[in-house]
Design a protein around this motif. Structure first.
Motif, PDB file in Angstrom:
ATOM      1  N   TRP A  93      -6.393  -7.710  -1.852  1.00  0.00           N
ATOM      2  CA  TRP A  93      -5.004  -7.957  -2.192  1.00  0.00           C
ATOM      3  C   TRP A  93      -4.804  -9.443  -2.477  1.00  0.00           C
ATOM      4  O   TRP A  93      -5.705 -10.240  -2.232  1.00  0.00           O
ATOM      5  CB  TRP A  93      -4.074  -7.472  -1.083  1.00  0.00           C
ATOM      6  N   ILE A 133       0.164  -8.275  -4.754  1.00  0.00           N
ATOM      7  CA  ILE A 133      -0.514  -7.193  -5.462  1.00  0.00           C
ATOM      8  C   ILE A 133      -1.648  -6.665  -4.594  1.00  0.00           C
ATOM      9  O   ILE A 133      -2.085  -7.335  -3.655  1.00  0.00           O
ATOM     10  CB  ILE A 133      -1.064  -7.645  -6.836  1.00  0.00           C
ATOM     11  N   ARG A 134      -2.105  -5.463  -4.927  1.00  0.00           N
ATOM     12  CA  ARG A 134      -3.135  -4.845  -4.086  1.00  0.00           C
ATOM     13  C   ARG A 134      -4.021  -3.941  -4.924  1.00  0.00           C
ATOM     14  O   ARG A 134      -3.550  -3.280  -5.841  1.00  0.00           O
ATOM     15  CB  ARG A 134      -2.441  -4.012  -2.998  1.00  0.00           C
ATOM     16  N   GLY A 135      -5.293  -3.924  -4.624  1.00  0.00           N
ATOM     17  CA  GLY A 135      -6.213  -3.068  -5.375  1.00  0.00           C
ATOM     18  C   GLY A 135      -7.460  -2.757  -4.574  1.00  0.00           C
ATOM     19  O   GLY A 135      -7.472  -2.886  -3.355  1.00  0.00           O
ATOM     20  N   LYS A 136      -8.494  -2.335  -5.289  1.00  0.00           N
ATOM     21  CA  LYS A 136      -9.731  -1.937  -4.613  1.00  0.00           C
ATOM     22  C   LYS A 136     -10.878  -2.849  -5.002  1.00  0.00           C
ATOM     23  O   LYS A 136     -11.088  -3.137  -6.170  1.00  0.00           O
ATOM     24  CB  LYS A 136     -10.118  -0.517  -5.042  1.00  0.00           C
ATOM     25  N   GLN A 154       2.605   1.756  -3.323  1.00  0.00           N
ATOM     26  CA  GLN A 154       1.692   2.301  -4.336  1.00  0.00           C
ATOM     27  C   GLN A 154       1.528   3.802  -4.151  1.00  0.00           C
ATOM     28  O   GLN A 154       1.503   4.567  -5.113  1.00  0.00           O
ATOM     29  CB  GLN A 154       0.320   1.607  -4.263  1.00  0.00           C
ATOM     30  N   GLY A 214     -12.274  -5.453  -9.663  1.00  0.00           N
ATOM     31  CA  GLY A 214     -11.121  -5.028  -8.877  1.00  0.00           C
ATOM     32  C   GLY A 214      -9.989  -6.040  -8.977  1.00  0.00           C
ATOM     33  O   GLY A 214      -8.823  -5.672  -9.091  1.00  0.00           O
ATOM     34  N   SER A 235      -2.659  -4.119 -13.401  1.00  0.00           N
ATOM     35  CA  SER A 235      -1.768  -2.996 -13.125  1.00  0.00           C
ATOM     36  C   SER A 235      -0.525  -3.429 -12.356  1.00  0.00           C
ATOM     37  O   SER A 235       0.575  -2.968 -12.650  1.00  0.00           O
ATOM     38  CB  SER A 235      -2.523  -1.908 -12.362  1.00  0.00           C
ATOM     39  N   ASP A 236      -0.688  -4.319 -11.367  1.00  0.00           N
ATOM     40  CA  ASP A 236       0.442  -4.625 -10.493  1.00  0.00           C
ATOM     41  C   ASP A 236       1.363  -5.711 -11.047  1.00  0.00           C
ATOM     42  O   ASP A 236       2.591  -5.592 -10.965  1.00  0.00           O
ATOM     43  CB  ASP A 236      -0.042  -5.011  -9.093  1.00  0.00           C
ATOM     44  N   ALA A 259     -10.115  -2.385   0.543  1.00  0.00           N
ATOM     45  CA  ALA A 259      -8.964  -2.955  -0.158  1.00  0.00           C
ATOM     46  C   ALA A 259      -9.125  -4.450  -0.409  1.00  0.00           C
ATOM     47  O   ALA A 259      -9.739  -5.168   0.374  1.00  0.00           O
ATOM     48  CB  ALA A 259      -7.709  -2.720   0.673  1.00  0.00           C
ATOM     49  N   LYS A 263       0.826  -1.206   0.000  1.00  0.00           N
ATOM     50  CA  LYS A 263       0.000   0.000   0.000  1.00  0.00           C
ATOM     51  C   LYS A 263       0.862   1.259   0.000  1.00  0.00           C
ATOM     52  O   LYS A 263       0.625   2.202  -0.750  1.00  0.00           O
ATOM     53  CB  LYS A 263      -0.888  -0.027   1.245  1.00  0.00           C
ATOM     54  N   MET A 317      -6.317  -5.173 -10.514  1.00  0.00           N
ATOM     55  CA  MET A 317      -5.058  -5.206  -9.762  1.00  0.00           C
ATOM     56  C   MET A 317      -4.073  -6.186 -10.406  1.00  0.00           C
ATOM     57  O   MET A 317      -2.870  -5.967 -10.357  1.00  0.00           O
ATOM     58  CB  MET A 317      -5.289  -5.503  -8.281  1.00  0.00           C
TER      59      MET A 317
END
Lengths: 248, 215
Positions: free
Chosen positions: A143, A133-136, A105, A226, A233-234, A141, A102, A230
């Motif tokens: 992950w 990895i982490r996202g929404k 990022q 989500g 992107s990650d 959140a 987090k 993630m």
């Protein structure tokens, strides 16, 4: 009610007293319990990473970690290298698993170079590359820890969330969802494509592992989106590392 | 009766049926929508509310003579929020797995209108023991409805109960799926919680006509 408790002075004093008492109670609880909570989180990270590379105590249908007592030894045994990737630089760091994704990022958004942790595990002669990895999701959140081989084919994944809806989005941490990712290709024709959590998927049994799709969960569209986002992107950030790996 | 007088028994039993917080007082609907897509979550929520409402009612009841009435709602909110957060922190430190299951519910418990409703309507005017019984009774009444709704939503929506595939496997087409049965995905969406609660209200009132309000 007596008159005494109705006066403004009493009300204000009561409010102040209550805030002080409750505030210090909460602050005390938080700081007294912090070492325990941090330790639990640390062990959980080790369990998650091990889970992704297949070191777990899964039975037929449910996901089970190795026990917290065994986690540190097993982590030492199976995770042979912990790397931090920063641009073209790759350094070894045995505390890399403590890197807060987090924070990284947020740093990347602020223009700093993001540190990407990557864990290399060995099991039964096979090498696993595990990336956090982490996202929404919908509420908060989400992950994951994704284990890949050197061709970026997923070997295992562990998903988790902070507050997705029980029975819907929260099901991303169920076996039936996580296991769908195993064997799924992240690349398509040599280029990174990610994995889509797709609705109306023509492949609900997930037999086609090169379609860059897994079946979505009904009623959990936004959480699923989500997850797709993630991954895209990650995990994309790790592509240069894998390219290098091949070239050398 | 020994431990419980007739009046005390009524405190516990009334909210289970004729004065149920969800079906009669229509409180706590928000959390009934949010977490009843599966049975396990319903049970966890029922137990959590039972605990918070039981203890919270006692705390408010003990404080009832010193709480200034102008800020009583805020005091109630602070008491329940502090209780829930402390429990959450303790669980995080000593029962981490359990705390992860509960984390979603923390916010929902604090804002549950049944809790505020019982503090306001009962605990502020009654002694600790009776308040405790009232809290337990109302939480149980809430929990029963939650579990009924969770049971039907999980069974008809996912074909499972507590995660077990009781109707067979929908993808492999075993069990009753073999003869063409399909899960109703609509059951998993929140509107169906309202409709199930509506059906419970309908059944309950048609069995007990005294519950029907006249307009």
């Amino acid at each position: 009610m007596s008159n005494r408790t109705e006066s403004n002075g009493y009300t204000i004093l009561f409010a102040i007293g209550m805030v002080v008492v409750v505030g210090s109670l909460l602050a005390f609880a938080a700081s007294a319990l912090k070492p325990n909570i941090d330790e639990n989180k640390r062990l959980e990270k080790q369990q998650n990473i091990l889970y992704a590379m297949g070191v777990n105590e899964n039975d037929e249908s449910s996901a089970n970690f190795v026990s917290t007592e065994d986690a540190p030894q097993l982590f030492e045994k199976y995770i042979t290298k912990q790397l931090v990737i920063q641009g073209d630089k790759v350094t070894e760091d045995d505390q890399a698993y403590l890197i807060d994704v987090k924070k990284e990022q947020a740093n990347a958004k602020a223009g700093l170079e993001r540190r990407l942790p990557l864990f290399i595990g060995e099991k039964d002669g096979k090498t696993y590359y595990i990336a956090p990895i982490r996202g929404k999701g919908l509420w908060d959140a989400i992950w994951a820890y994704v284990a890949m081989d050197e061709n970026m084919v997923v070997q295992g994944a562990y998903f988790d969330h902070k507050g997705e809806t029980p029975g819907l989005g929260a099901n991303i941490k169920q076996r039936f969802f996580m296991d769908d990712f195993i064997g799924e290709h992240l690349k398509s024709n040599g280029a990174f494509k990610g994995i889509d959590v797709a609705k109306g998927n023509a492949d609900p049994k997930n037999e086609d592992k090169t379609d860059n799709e897994v079946d979505a969960i009904a009623g959990a569209t936004i959480t699923g989106n989500g997850v797709s986002a993630m991954i895209k992107s990650d995990l994309k950030l790790y592509v240069p590392y894998f390219e290098n790996l091949k070239n050398n | 009766m020994g431990l419980l007088s007739k009046k005390d028994t009524k405190l516990i039993l009334d909210p289970l049926a004729d004065n149920n917080p969800i079906t009669i007082q229509v409180l706590g609907i928000c959390s009934a929508l949010a977490i009843t897509a599966e049975l396990k979550a319903s049970i966890v929520m029922a137990i959590s509310v039972l605990f918070v409402l039981g203890v919270g009612n006692v705390v408010i009841s003990l404080m009832r003579n010193i709480i200034p009435s102008k800020i009583r709602i805020i005091v109630q909110l602070v008491v329940v929020a502090a209780l829930v957060i402390i429990v959450d922190q303790v669980l995080k430190a000593f029962a981490y797995e359990l705390s992860k299951t509960l984390s979603v519910f923390v916010g929902l418990i604090i804002t549950n209108c049944i809790i505020m409703g019982r503090f306001e309507a009962f605990a502020l005017g009654n002694g600790p023991w009776r308040s405790f019984l009232d809290g337990v009774g109302n939480a149980a009444g809430y929990g029963v409805i939650l579990i009924i709704v969770g049971f039907f939503r999980e069974l008809l929506g996912s074909g499972t109960l507590l995660g077990f595939k009781v109707l067979g496997d929908p993808i492999e087409k075993t069990g009753i799926y073999a003869i063409g049965y399909e899960n109703n995905g609509f059951m998993l969406l929140s509107p169906m919680a309202l409709i199930v609660v509506g059906i419970i209200i309908w059944v309950q009132r048609s069995k007990n006509k005294a519950l029907i309000e006249d307009h």
